[in-house]
Write a protein that holds these residues in place. Sequence first.
Motif, PDB file in Angstrom:
ATOM      1  N   MET A   1       9.303   1.030   7.189  1.00  0.00           N
ATOM      2  CA  MET A   1       8.169   1.595   6.543  1.00  0.00           C
ATOM      3  C   MET A   1       7.975   3.007   7.081  1.00  0.00           C
ATOM      4  O   MET A   1       8.115   3.254   8.280  1.00  0.00           O
ATOM      5  CB  MET A   1       6.919   0.756   6.839  1.00  0.00           C
ATOM      6  N   GLU A   2       7.654   3.921   6.206  1.00  0.00           N
ATOM      7  CA  GLU A   2       7.378   5.302   6.589  1.00  0.00           C
ATOM      8  C   GLU A   2       5.988   5.675   6.076  1.00  0.00           C
ATOM      9  O   GLU A   2       5.690   5.524   4.904  1.00  0.00           O
ATOM     10  CB  GLU A   2       8.415   6.233   5.982  1.00  0.00           C
ATOM     11  N   ILE A   3       5.163   6.148   6.972  1.00  0.00           N
ATOM     12  CA  ILE A   3       3.810   6.575   6.595  1.00  0.00           C
ATOM     13  C   ILE A   3       3.780   8.088   6.572  1.00  0.00           C
ATOM     14  O   ILE A   3       4.154   8.736   7.545  1.00  0.00           O
ATOM     15  CB  ILE A   3       2.761   6.029   7.581  1.00  0.00           C
ATOM     16  N   ASN A   4       3.338   8.655   5.440  1.00  0.00           N
ATOM     17  CA  ASN A   4       3.237  10.111   5.373  1.00  0.00           C
ATOM     18  C   ASN A   4       1.910  10.575   4.790  1.00  0.00           C
ATOM     19  O   ASN A   4       1.647  11.765   4.739  1.00  0.00           O
ATOM     20  CB  ASN A   4       4.414  10.717   4.606  1.00  0.00           C
ATOM     21  N   TYR A  35       0.833  14.260   8.958  1.00  0.00           N
ATOM     22  CA  TYR A  35       0.524  13.460   7.780  1.00  0.00           C
ATOM     23  C   TYR A  35      -0.295  14.259   6.776  1.00  0.00           C
ATOM     24  O   TYR A  35      -1.025  15.175   7.159  1.00  0.00           O
ATOM     25  CB  TYR A  35      -0.290  12.211   8.163  1.00  0.00           C
TER      26      TYR A  35
END
Length: 53
Positions: A1-4, A35
């Motif tokens: 999972m990648e949070i941006n 972010y």
Amino acid sequence: MEINKIVFDLNGTLACDGVLIKGIKESLNKLANSYKIYILTADTFGTAGEITQ
């Protein structure tokens, strides 16, 4: 999972009665380095434009 991206609610999460909680602006600025920040609000107190600058 990648949070941006991060989404926050303004009043009740980042602000109380239309006033930004102490230290939140600095914390959001740090997060914004990594972010994309989105702030949702109904702007009940009419202060969103002022406190999010």
